[in-house]
Scaffold this active site. Structure first.
Site, PDB file in Angstrom:
ATOM      1  N   CYS A  85     -73.340 -42.200 -71.517  1.00  0.00           N
ATOM      2  CA  CYS A  85     -73.401 -41.728 -72.899  1.00  0.00           C
ATOM      3  C   CYS A  85     -73.285 -42.898 -73.887  1.00  0.00           C
ATOM      4  CB  CYS A  85     -72.348 -40.648 -73.132  1.00  0.00           C
ATOM      5  SG  CYS A  85     -72.691 -39.600 -74.574  1.00  0.00           S
ATOM      6  N   HIS A 172     -73.208 -36.662 -68.685  1.00  0.00           N
ATOM      7  CA  HIS A 172     -71.895 -36.933 -68.079  1.00  0.00           C
ATOM      8  C   HIS A 172     -71.857 -36.445 -66.627  1.00  0.00           C
ATOM      9  CE1 HIS A 172     -69.747 -38.208 -71.762  1.00  0.00           C
ATOM     10  NE2 HIS A 172     -70.633 -37.430 -72.362  1.00  0.00           N
ATOM     11  N   GLU A 174     -69.545 -36.939 -64.547  1.00  0.00           N
ATOM     12  CA  GLU A 174     -68.166 -36.712 -64.105  1.00  0.00           C
ATOM     13  C   GLU A 174     -67.698 -35.277 -64.304  1.00  0.00           C
ATOM     14  OE1 GLU A 174     -67.818 -38.281 -68.394  1.00  0.00           O
ATOM     15  OE2 GLU A 174     -69.157 -38.484 -66.671  1.00  0.00           O
TER      16      GLU A 174
END
Length: 204
Positions: A85, A172, A174
């Site tokens: 990002c 993202h 994660e």
């Protein structure tokens, strides 16, 4: 003291997900440390156990002159780097890409489509769901990079420069909502950074 021959450094730019990045890496049996962007020093960068760097997201815009910057010494270490990002946008800016403001902040689920073969997306479906959270986007890819995926809105979702071993994700990996995010992180750790020294979470 924790002894390991393979370490990932997560550089924190203030993302709400930074600790989640670290958690995912540790779940993949890899040792990592989280360091604020303004605490990077020569000792950290000269660590011979450093196998890769992840640059986190953050709430700022790289178009703001007062926003946190990227230390260019990080790009010259010769080890794999993954920008997520805001981290991606910092990399883009350093390599003369163009960042634009989105009319509407992209926040939530998105479908990306892979456009070029990449180790980062090895054994990942051509189309898959990811989680976006950004107000800026890449308008022009940086010099020396190729686009590896696009979002359903035709926004550049990932780029890479194999010569420099630098990778970037607009989404993202994660978070749980990125269905194959953990696999993407695993590819970065084991196929790109070539992590061999496994680390057990309970030893942390």
């Amino acid at each position: 003291m924790i002894l390991t021959n393979d370490k990932i450094l997560v550089i924190d730019y203030g993302s709400q997900y930074t600790q989640l990045i670290a958690r995912r890496i540790r779940e993949l049996q890899t040792f990592c440390e989280v360091i604020p962007f303004n605490k990077i020093n020569k000792k950290i960068l000269n660590d011979t156990t450093l196998s890769g760097i992840i640059i986190s997201g953050g709430p700022n815009s790289v178009k703001d002159s007062k926003s946190p910057k990227l230390d260019r010494k990080i790009l010259n270490l010769g080890i794999p780097i993954l920008g997520i990002c805001y981290g991606l946008q910092l990399i883009c800016k350093e390599f003369k890409g163009k960042i634009g403001h989105s009319k509407l902040r992209e926040y939530g689920h998105s479908i990306i489509t892979l456009k070029n073969k990449s180790l980062l997306f090895d054994k990942i479906k051509t189309k898959n769901q990811v989680w976006m959270s950004h107000g800026d986007h890449i308008e022009k890819k940086p010099n020396g990079f190729v686009i590896t995926s696009l979002s359903s809105e035709k926004v550049i979702a990932s780029i890479e420069n194999l010569n420099k071993n630098i990778f970037g994700l607009q989404f993202h990996p994660e978070v749980y909502h990125s269905f194959e995010g953990k696999k993407i992180l695993s590819n970065f750790l084991f196929k790109i950074c070539k992590i061999k020294d496994k680390f057990k979470l309970e030893n942390f």
